[in-house]
Design a protein around this motif. Sequence first.
Motif, PDB file in Angstrom:
ATOM      1  N   ALA A 157       0.861  -1.184   0.000  1.00  0.00           N
ATOM      2  CA  ALA A 157       0.000   0.000   0.000  1.00  0.00           C
ATOM      3  C   ALA A 157       0.893   1.227   0.000  1.00  0.00           C
ATOM      4  O   ALA A 157       2.025   1.188   0.504  1.00  0.00           O
ATOM      5  CB  ALA A 157      -0.903   0.009   1.225  1.00  0.00           C
ATOM      6  N   ASN A 158       0.385   2.321  -0.547  1.00  0.00           N
ATOM      7  CA  ASN A 158       1.182   3.545  -0.575  1.00  0.00           C
ATOM      8  C   ASN A 158       0.941   4.339   0.702  1.00  0.00           C
ATOM      9  O   ASN A 158       0.151   5.287   0.741  1.00  0.00           O
ATOM     10  CB  ASN A 158       0.822   4.378  -1.819  1.00  0.00           C
ATOM     11  CG  ASN A 158       1.878   5.422  -2.127  1.00  0.00           C
ATOM     12  OD1 ASN A 158       2.565   5.898  -1.221  1.00  0.00           O
ATOM     13  ND2 ASN A 158       2.007   5.772  -3.386  1.00  0.00           N
ATOM     14  N   ASP A 159       1.618   3.943   1.783  1.00  0.00           N
ATOM     15  CA  ASP A 159       1.442   4.582   3.085  1.00  0.00           C
ATOM     16  C   ASP A 159       1.757   6.076   3.033  1.00  0.00           C
ATOM     17  O   ASP A 159       1.047   6.897   3.618  1.00  0.00           O
ATOM     18  CB  ASP A 159       2.356   3.924   4.124  1.00  0.00           C
ATOM     19  CG  ASP A 159       1.885   2.540   4.537  1.00  0.00           C
ATOM     20  OD1 ASP A 159       1.005   1.987   3.855  1.00  0.00           O
ATOM     21  OD2 ASP A 159       2.395   2.004   5.545  1.00  0.00           O
ATOM     22  N   ARG A 160       2.825   6.422   2.340  1.00  0.00           N
ATOM     23  CA  ARG A 160       3.269   7.814   2.309  1.00  0.00           C
ATOM     24  C   ARG A 160       2.190   8.719   1.715  1.00  0.00           C
ATOM     25  O   ARG A 160       1.866   9.769   2.273  1.00  0.00           O
ATOM     26  CB  ARG A 160       4.567   7.938   1.509  1.00  0.00           C
ATOM     27  CG  ARG A 160       5.150   9.338   1.523  1.00  0.00           C
ATOM     28  CD  ARG A 160       6.369   9.462   0.633  1.00  0.00           C
ATOM     29  NE  ARG A 160       7.432   8.524   0.994  1.00  0.00           N
ATOM     30  CZ  ARG A 160       8.650   8.572   0.485  1.00  0.00           C
ATOM     31  NH1 ARG A 160       8.957   9.512  -0.405  1.00  0.00           N
ATOM     32  NH2 ARG A 160       9.569   7.685   0.841  1.00  0.00           N
ATOM     33  N   ILE A 171      -4.750  20.227   7.621  1.00  0.00           N
ATOM     34  CA  ILE A 171      -4.336  21.616   7.414  1.00  0.00           C
ATOM     35  C   ILE A 171      -5.477  22.428   6.805  1.00  0.00           C
ATOM     36  O   ILE A 171      -5.701  23.584   7.159  1.00  0.00           O
ATOM     37  CB  ILE A 171      -3.065  21.662   6.543  1.00  0.00           C
ATOM     38  CG1 ILE A 171      -1.887  21.047   7.309  1.00  0.00           C
ATOM     39  CG2 ILE A 171      -2.743  23.092   6.117  1.00  0.00           C
ATOM     40  CD1 ILE A 171      -0.639  20.827   6.473  1.00  0.00           C
ATOM     41  N   ALA A 172      -6.234  21.792   5.910  1.00  0.00           N
ATOM     42  CA  ALA A 172      -7.394  22.465   5.322  1.00  0.00           C
ATOM     43  C   ALA A 172      -8.454  22.775   6.371  1.00  0.00           C
ATOM     44  O   ALA A 172      -9.256  23.703   6.205  1.00  0.00           O
ATOM     45  CB  ALA A 172      -7.993  21.596   4.216  1.00  0.00           C
ATOM     46  N   GLN A 173      -8.446  22.020   7.473  1.00  0.00           N
ATOM     47  CA  GLN A 173      -9.384  22.280   8.575  1.00  0.00           C
ATOM     48  C   GLN A 173      -8.876  23.376   9.517  1.00  0.00           C
ATOM     49  O   GLN A 173      -9.526  23.685  10.520  1.00  0.00           O
ATOM     50  CB  GLN A 173      -9.631  20.988   9.369  1.00  0.00           C
ATOM     51  CG  GLN A 173     -10.244  19.848   8.566  1.00  0.00           C
ATOM     52  CD  GLN A 173     -11.517  20.277   7.847  1.00  0.00           C
ATOM     53  OE1 GLN A 173     -12.490  20.679   8.471  1.00  0.00           O
ATOM     54  NE2 GLN A 173     -11.489  20.187   6.513  1.00  0.00           N
ATOM     55  N   GLY A 174      -7.727  23.964   9.188  1.00  0.00           N
ATOM     56  CA  GLY A 174      -7.211  25.091   9.957  1.00  0.00           C
ATOM     57  C   GLY A 174      -6.090  24.766  10.926  1.00  0.00           C
ATOM     58  O   GLY A 174      -5.588  25.664  11.620  1.00  0.00           O
ATOM     59  N   HIS A 175      -5.652  23.527  11.005  1.00  0.00           N
ATOM     60  CA  HIS A 175      -4.602  23.148  11.970  1.00  0.00           C
ATOM     61  C   HIS A 175      -3.221  23.610  11.486  1.00  0.00           C
ATOM     62  O   HIS A 175      -2.867  23.420  10.322  1.00  0.00           O
ATOM     63  CB  HIS A 175      -4.624  21.633  12.189  1.00  0.00           C
ATOM     64  CG  HIS A 175      -5.856  21.157  12.899  1.00  0.00           C
ATOM     65  ND1 HIS A 175      -5.978  21.191  14.262  1.00  0.00           N
ATOM     66  CD2 HIS A 175      -7.040  20.684  12.419  1.00  0.00           C
ATOM     67  CE1 HIS A 175      -7.184  20.727  14.603  1.00  0.00           C
ATOM     68  NE2 HIS A 175      -7.848  20.422  13.503  1.00  0.00           N
ATOM     69  N   GLU A 199       6.285  15.651   4.248  1.00  0.00           N
ATOM     70  CA  GLU A 199       6.077  16.208   2.908  1.00  0.00           C
ATOM     71  C   GLU A 199       4.871  17.144   2.880  1.00  0.00           C
ATOM     72  O   GLU A 199       4.900  18.190   2.218  1.00  0.00           O
ATOM     73  CB  GLU A 199       5.904  15.081   1.892  1.00  0.00           C
ATOM     74  CG  GLU A 199       7.200  14.349   1.578  1.00  0.00           C
ATOM     75  CD  GLU A 199       6.985  13.156   0.664  1.00  0.00           C
ATOM     76  OE1 GLU A 199       5.832  12.915   0.230  1.00  0.00           O
ATOM     77  OE2 GLU A 199       7.977  12.458   0.366  1.00  0.00           O
ATOM     78  N   SER A 200       3.812  16.788   3.596  1.00  0.00           N
ATOM     79  CA  SER A 200       2.639  17.653   3.642  1.00  0.00           C
ATOM     80  C   SER A 200       2.955  18.966   4.353  1.00  0.00           C
ATOM     81  O   SER A 200       2.584  20.051   3.883  1.00  0.00           O
ATOM     82  CB  SER A 200       1.473  16.942   4.344  1.00  0.00           C
ATOM     83  OG  SER A 200       0.338  17.777   4.392  1.00  0.00           O
ATOM     84  N   GLY A 205       4.451  24.894   4.016  1.00  0.00           N
ATOM     85  CA  GLY A 205       5.339  25.844   4.674  1.00  0.00           C
ATOM     86  C   GLY A 205       5.249  25.827   6.187  1.00  0.00           C
ATOM     87  O   GLY A 205       5.477  26.853   6.843  1.00  0.00           O
ATOM     88  N   LEU A 206       4.944  24.656   6.770  1.00  0.00           N
ATOM     89  CA  LEU A 206       4.810  24.537   8.221  1.00  0.00           C
ATOM     90  C   LEU A 206       6.043  23.849   8.815  1.00  0.00           C
ATOM     91  O   LEU A 206       6.580  22.908   8.227  1.00  0.00           O
ATOM     92  CB  LEU A 206       3.554  23.744   8.587  1.00  0.00           C
ATOM     93  CG  LEU A 206       2.215  24.365   8.154  1.00  0.00           C
ATOM     94  CD1 LEU A 206       1.065  23.429   8.515  1.00  0.00           C
ATOM     95  CD2 LEU A 206       2.021  25.731   8.816  1.00  0.00           C
ATOM     96  N   ALA A 207       6.441  24.300  10.005  1.00  0.00           N
ATOM     97  CA  ALA A 207       7.592  23.706  10.691  1.00  0.00           C
ATOM     98  C   ALA A 207       7.129  22.583  11.618  1.00  0.00           C
ATOM     99  O   ALA A 207       5.956  22.498  11.986  1.00  0.00           O
ATOM    100  CB  ALA A 207       8.310  24.771  11.504  1.00  0.00           C
TER     101      ALA A 207
END
Length: 343
Positions: A157-160, A171-175, A199-200, A205-207
């Motif tokens: 399966a492509n886990d990544r 992130i789309a939910q604001g986190h 990667e996400s 651009g999140l640390a």
Amino acid sequence: MITIKDIARVAGVSHTTVSRALNGSPLIKPETRAKIEKIAAEMNYVPNVSAKSLVMKKTYTIGLFFSSIDQGTSASFLVDAIKGIHHALDENYSLTVHGIDGIRHLEGISPHRFDGILVMSQSDADNAFIYHVKQAGIPLVVLNRYLDDPGIVNVVANDREGVREAINYAIAQGHRRLAIMEGKAGFRSAAERKQGFLESLLTHGLALPAEYQVAGDYSIDSGYRMMNALLDLKEPPTLVFCANDDMAIGAMNACFARGVNVPNQVSLIGFDDIVFAGYTNPALTTIRKPVADISELGTRKLIELMQPPSTESSDKEQPTEPPGETLFVPTTLVIRQSVAKIS
């Protein structure tokens, strides 16, 4: 007990013909085989697997090997793997389950014991076992872990990609303060899932602060302990990705014990979609890894490898070993109630 000689007497053929027909020999005409199979069914014939093994020089045993049974293999993962295999495996075959870390002598893994082997590989440390099996000439399929070898059949399966999709959703939910609870050290699945997470974050651009990276071991207990460590931080994350559902369930229980609301104070995402994931409170958002589908497809490929080579004459040189291939089975993001939308 009904024997093939009894069937031969009723069918009016030799017992050799009956034996060949019931074993699917191409030397028997289809209409003759159908007649013999019908008579065998009507007489409630039950094949003697031990005798059949001696005649066919087969063990009628398939070995399923995990990296470890005791460490890093959850009960649900084990059940799903066996369920998928039994969907594809002929009822005449026996399935034996082992942990590679419990094998003392590789010499005992031989064609005299196994007609074929499935390796549910979770660690690069399995390579010595995998190549021993290949060298021994036992038909082999490697499941769950990508193996860069064109001579081995590999179903993964492509886990990544699955984790990347889940974190993009978070992130789309604001986190913006996201933490990761990593899987067992040394397991390829843990590394692949962490890579998808990173990667996400990089794309957006999140640390990832060092304190937002905690090391679990795929157990519920480690999920409980590591979640407490994250909650002890001066500024806890708003979302924690747990590298499997067992750890996510442990993390959820840690939150409950401390009066921390999930998902309004801390959101959680798991991985695997085990049967309990939909029954937690709140129900767990997770990435479904189709372990049963991977196991079933891998078993069908193994059965193909176990078929005897064609007896047709050919001027062309036959390959020294069957070709390998890599088959990918997609993951699915299952959105439930454990991720809050925040401003």
